[in-house]
Design an enzyme around this catalytic site. Structure first.
Site, PDB file in Angstrom:
ATOM      1  N   CYS A  22      38.817  64.464 -50.554  1.00  0.00           N
ATOM      2  CA  CYS A  22      39.212  65.878 -50.588  1.00  0.00           C
ATOM      3  C   CYS A  22      40.039  66.182 -51.828  1.00  0.00           C
ATOM      4  O   CYS A  22      40.244  67.335 -52.173  1.00  0.00           O
ATOM      5  CB  CYS A  22      39.946  66.264 -49.313  1.00  0.00           C
ATOM      6  SG  CYS A  22      41.179  65.075 -48.854  1.00  0.00           S
ATOM      7  N   GLU A  25      32.704  72.158 -52.068  1.00  0.00           N
ATOM      8  CA  GLU A  25      33.215  70.797 -52.220  1.00  0.00           C
ATOM      9  C   GLU A  25      31.994  69.878 -52.370  1.00  0.00           C
ATOM     10  O   GLU A  25      31.185  69.755 -51.454  1.00  0.00           O
ATOM     11  CB  GLU A  25      34.020  70.443 -50.958  1.00  0.00           C
ATOM     12  CG  GLU A  25      35.003  69.338 -51.174  1.00  0.00           C
ATOM     13  CD  GLU A  25      35.916  69.123 -49.965  1.00  0.00           C
ATOM     14  OE1 GLU A  25      35.659  69.672 -48.870  1.00  0.00           O
ATOM     15  OE2 GLU A  25      36.906  68.386 -50.117  1.00  0.00           O
ATOM     16  N   SER A  76      47.344  60.312 -54.651  1.00  0.00           N
ATOM     17  CA  SER A  76      47.668  59.730 -53.347  1.00  0.00           C
ATOM     18  C   SER A  76      48.720  58.638 -53.491  1.00  0.00           C
ATOM     19  O   SER A  76      48.561  57.728 -54.310  1.00  0.00           O
ATOM     20  CB  SER A  76      46.420  59.111 -52.714  1.00  0.00           C
ATOM     21  OG  SER A  76      45.475  60.110 -52.486  1.00  0.00           O
ATOM     22  N   LYS A 131      40.924  59.739 -32.490  1.00  0.00           N
ATOM     23  CA  LYS A 131      39.471  59.914 -32.483  1.00  0.00           C
ATOM     24  C   LYS A 131      38.966  59.803 -33.925  1.00  0.00           C
ATOM     25  O   LYS A 131      39.013  60.760 -34.692  1.00  0.00           O
ATOM     26  CB  LYS A 131      39.079  61.280 -31.907  1.00  0.00           C
ATOM     27  CG  LYS A 131      37.601  61.327 -31.554  1.00  0.00           C
ATOM     28  CD  LYS A 131      36.949  62.662 -31.721  1.00  0.00           C
ATOM     29  CE  LYS A 131      36.596  63.011 -33.121  1.00  0.00           C
ATOM     30  NZ  LYS A 131      35.654  62.110 -33.821  1.00  0.00           N
ATOM     31  N   ARG A 179      47.860  56.749 -41.975  1.00  0.00           N
ATOM     32  CA  ARG A 179      48.704  57.849 -42.463  1.00  0.00           C
ATOM     33  C   ARG A 179      49.185  58.733 -41.310  1.00  0.00           C
ATOM     34  O   ARG A 179      50.205  59.418 -41.416  1.00  0.00           O
ATOM     35  CB  ARG A 179      47.892  58.675 -43.473  1.00  0.00           C
ATOM     36  CG  ARG A 179      48.717  59.595 -44.299  1.00  0.00           C
ATOM     37  CD  ARG A 179      47.997  60.000 -45.549  1.00  0.00           C
ATOM     38  NE  ARG A 179      47.005  61.025 -45.296  1.00  0.00           N
ATOM     39  CZ  ARG A 179      46.266  61.588 -46.255  1.00  0.00           C
ATOM     40  NH1 ARG A 179      46.388  61.200 -47.498  1.00  0.00           N
ATOM     41  NH2 ARG A 179      45.408  62.518 -45.964  1.00  0.00           N
ATOM     42  N   GLU A 207      44.896  68.613 -42.616  1.00  0.00           N
ATOM     43  CA  GLU A 207      44.520  68.223 -43.982  1.00  0.00           C
ATOM     44  C   GLU A 207      43.061  68.598 -44.135  1.00  0.00           C
ATOM     45  O   GLU A 207      42.184  67.901 -43.620  1.00  0.00           O
ATOM     46  CB  GLU A 207      44.692  66.709 -44.188  1.00  0.00           C
ATOM     47  CG  GLU A 207      46.104  66.198 -44.022  1.00  0.00           C
ATOM     48  CD  GLU A 207      47.040  66.669 -45.126  1.00  0.00           C
ATOM     49  OE1 GLU A 207      46.554  67.226 -46.140  1.00  0.00           O
ATOM     50  OE2 GLU A 207      48.251  66.504 -44.967  1.00  0.00           O
ATOM     51  N   LEU A 208      42.799  69.699 -44.832  1.00  0.00           N
ATOM     52  CA  LEU A 208      41.442  70.248 -44.826  1.00  0.00           C
ATOM     53  C   LEU A 208      40.762  70.069 -46.182  1.00  0.00           C
ATOM     54  O   LEU A 208      41.144  69.213 -46.958  1.00  0.00           O
ATOM     55  CB  LEU A 208      41.507  71.716 -44.384  1.00  0.00           C
ATOM     56  CG  LEU A 208      42.260  71.926 -43.046  1.00  0.00           C
ATOM     57  CD1 LEU A 208      42.351  73.389 -42.687  1.00  0.00           C
ATOM     58  CD2 LEU A 208      41.616  71.129 -41.920  1.00  0.00           C
TER      59      LEU A 208
HETATM   60  P1  ADP Z   1      33.015  65.799 -42.406  1.00  0.00           P
HETATM   61  O1  ADP Z   1      32.114  66.928 -42.789  1.00  0.00           O
HETATM   62  O2  ADP Z   1      33.709  65.171 -43.532  1.00  0.00           O
HETATM   63  O3  ADP Z   1      32.404  64.818 -41.451  1.00  0.00           O
HETATM   64  P2  ADP Z   1      34.328  67.094 -40.222  1.00  0.00           P
HETATM   65  O4  ADP Z   1      35.387  68.122 -40.298  1.00  0.00           O
HETATM   66  O5  ADP Z   1      33.004  67.486 -39.668  1.00  0.00           O
HETATM   67  O6  ADP Z   1      34.213  66.513 -41.684  1.00  0.00           O
HETATM   68  O7  ADP Z   1      34.829  65.819 -39.390  1.00  0.00           O
HETATM   69  C1  ADP Z   1      36.127  65.312 -39.429  1.00  0.00           C
HETATM   70  C2  ADP Z   1      36.479  64.791 -38.056  1.00  0.00           C
HETATM   71  O8  ADP Z   1      36.457  65.874 -37.133  1.00  0.00           O
HETATM   72  C3  ADP Z   1      35.527  63.745 -37.492  1.00  0.00           C
HETATM   73  O9  ADP Z   1      36.281  62.809 -36.731  1.00  0.00           O
HETATM   74  C4  ADP Z   1      34.616  64.561 -36.602  1.00  0.00           C
HETATM   75  O10 ADP Z   1      34.032  63.809 -35.564  1.00  0.00           O
HETATM   76  C5  ADP Z   1      35.608  65.561 -36.039  1.00  0.00           C
HETATM   77  N1  ADP Z   1      35.017  66.816 -35.558  1.00  0.00           N
HETATM   78  C6  ADP Z   1      33.922  67.459 -36.014  1.00  0.00           C
HETATM   79  N2  ADP Z   1      33.707  68.583 -35.308  1.00  0.00           N
HETATM   80  C7  ADP Z   1      34.690  68.658 -34.372  1.00  0.00           C
HETATM   81  C8  ADP Z   1      35.023  69.598 -33.335  1.00  0.00           C
HETATM   82  N3  ADP Z   1      34.305  70.692 -33.119  1.00  0.00           N
HETATM   83  N4  ADP Z   1      36.116  69.338 -32.573  1.00  0.00           N
HETATM   84  C9  ADP Z   1      36.856  68.252 -32.797  1.00  0.00           C
HETATM   85  N5  ADP Z   1      36.596  67.342 -33.753  1.00  0.00           N
HETATM   86  C10 ADP Z   1      35.529  67.536 -34.540  1.00  0.00           C
END
Ligand code: ADP
Length: 483
Positions: free
Chosen positions: A288, A385, A445, A178, A163, A254-255
């Site tokens: 989500c 959530e 979706s 990443k 996406r 997308e939070l």
């Molecule tokens: P979840 O709780 O669903 O794992 P996160 O928001 O923690 O959701 O993770 C979503 C993505 O963000 C993952 O790829 C995770 O590795 C990355 N991530 C988590 N913390 C950080 C950070 N401080 N900076 C950048 N990427 C992050």
């Protein structure tokens, strides 16, 4: 397993596979068994820097690559993904837990972003207009924003990648991806597919790391990344937005969500129960968009709850690779404990358990489909959530009450409503504060639709006609042509 053995386990930088500079690796585990599937290279900040350098080096040539060529690479990758549906589905089931049937559906959904954006790559438009003074021509063109950092979560290992990658490549942007450390294998397999489809070296780079914060922050502060597209929690989104503010990086976010699902007294209850099953149980509730708060009109609440509980209790929980499994494990023990703690808190405050709520014995992060009624207003489950197979039902008496309750959250991603009255459907849909609304359906979706949220659920949209806009900048050229 052959599918795991065949996936590259290294970082993908500049078109080649390489170990982490530190030599470190991380473990990828199967949440259904708790067993390790394999080890994958674990990037350090230096590897992140190299990935960005590769993306920066490749940017100019990729932006200059004819749109048709970019389009055809995406289309070939689409064909390869579809041809390898079974392998990719199994890979996702192994590293993430979802049942094979759902993993196959994700392959179709995820691949479609490549087909859709292969079609959009050749339709990037501009304009030529006459300024009001009649003397100037305004020439407007659109250019790729530049090297992008794409950060994805574990819940849809393929689709969350495609996406973002689809529109970025279509627009002419290079990428550092990443993925989440829990589910890197699908992204590494995807990188191999894009290479096979003819993607030039350095256009896509993939780094996997257990040190997300340590690797990502210097990349955002380094001045080379021009765009961040992130899918994940609101908590991490806020941190990344603050980091992007310092170097004024464009963002798409997308939070988190806290989707309300409203069943009115005039709803077709068969449709409402079926829709709720989808909205609640797709991906074991680890989405989500999952229905988090279910509001049912008092007059139909008992019947709805009984029918939903019957359907939920009939679901087969188990290893996603076994035939007939409807509900796989949650991603890890932390995810399972979170869901169970929310259930226990609700019960402590007076909720009734219609089915589920018992932690199973044995290995694997399984949690039973659970239905709760009589949720007290101060229960944590209303504001949190859940990310698990737990349906929390409350009742309402008036339309106004339902809408007010639905909007009483900092989130605004998806909402669902079930009614057979067109006027009510439109009235309520307009009043709901959310980016997406499922009307008599539990599935919103769709690669052809703009996916995204309002309030603290995010910024920007993915998919649809507008998905590519997130990766393009306008450039305006002033052309005086005389009187
Ligand atoms: P979840 O709780 O669903 O794992 P996160 O928001 O923690 O959701 O993770 C979503 C993505 O963000 C993952 O790829 C995770 O590795 C990355 N991530 C988590 N913390 C950080 C950070 N401080 N900076 C950048 N990427 C992050």
């Amino acid at each position: 397993m052959t599918v795991v053995r065949d996936v590259p386990k290294q970082l993908f930088i500049g078109g080649g596979w390489q170990d982490a500079e530190s030599g470190r690796t991380l473990s990828v585990d199967n949440p259904a068994t708790g067993e390790e599937l394999c080890q994958v290279a674990d990037a350090s900040p230096a590897d992140g820097r190299h990935a960005v350098e590769a993306a920066v080096t490749a940017q100019a040539a990729w932006a200059a690559t004819p749109p048709r060529v970019r389009s055809e690479i995406l289309r070939r990758a689409y064909d390869l993904i579809i041809a390898r549906t079974e392998d990719l589905a199994l890979l996702m089931t192994l590293e993430m837990g979802k049942p094979l049937a759902e993993a196959r559906a994700e392959v179709a959904y995820g691949a479609e972003f490549f087909r859709w954006f292969s079609e959009e790559a050749v339709r990037i438009d501009g304009g030529l207009t006459t300024a009001p003074d009649g003397r100037n021509r305004l020439l407007v063109t659109r250019q790729p924003v530049g090297p992008c950092l794409l950060i994805t979560p574990w819940n849809f290992p393929l689709a969350m990648g495609t996406r973002k990658i689809g529109p970025a490549l279509a627009a002419g942007c290079t990428i550092v991806l990443k993925p989440a450390p829990q589910t890197p294998l699908t992204s590494l397999a995807l990188a191999a597919i894009l290479k096979e489809a003819g993607l030039p070296d350095g256009v896509l780079n993939v780094i996997v790391t257990t040190d997300a914060a340590g690797v990502v922050e210097p990349l955002l502060r380094g001045g080379k990344i021009r765009k961040l597209s992130f899918t994940g929690s609101t908590q991490v989104g806020r941190i990344l937005l603050a980091q992007c503010a310092d170097t004024v990086i464009r963002t798409s976010m997308e939070l988190g969500g806290n989707a309300p699902l409203i069943v009115f007294d005039d709803a077709d209850l068969d449709v409402a129960v079926e829709g709720t099953m989808v909205a609640k149980m797709r991906n074991m509730g680890e989405s989500c968009c999952a229905a988090n708060r279910i509001y049912v009109h008092t007059s139909v609440a008992d019947e709805f709850a009984t029918r939903l509980a019957t359907r939920m209790a009939a679901l087969k929980v188990g290893d996603g690779t076994e035939p007939g499994t409807d509900v796989g494990p949650l991603i890890d023990n932390a995810g399972r404990s979170k869901a169970h703690d929310l259930v226990r808190d609700a019960v402590k405050r007076g909720a009734t358990v219609l089915t589920g709520a018992e932690l199973p014995e044995g290995p694997g992060c399984f949690y039973p489909p659970t239905v709760l009624t009589g949720i007290a207003p101060d229960s944590a489950i209303i504001d949190t959530e859940i990310f698990g197979p737990v349906a929390a039902i409350r009742t309402f008496d008036t339309e106004d009450e339902a809408v007010t309750a639905a909007n009483d959250t900092e989130f605004g991603l998806a909402a669902y409503l079930f009614t057979q009255k067109l006027d009510r459907a439109l009235r309520v849909a307009e009043r709901l504060e959310s980016g997406m609304i499922g009307l008599n359906t539990g599935l919103v979706s769709n690669p052809a639709a703009p996916f995204g949220g309002v309030k603290q659920s995010g910024l920007g949209r993915e998919g649809g006609r507008v998905g590519i806009d997130e990766f393009l900048e306008y450039k305006y050229i002033a052309v005086p042509v005389g009187a």
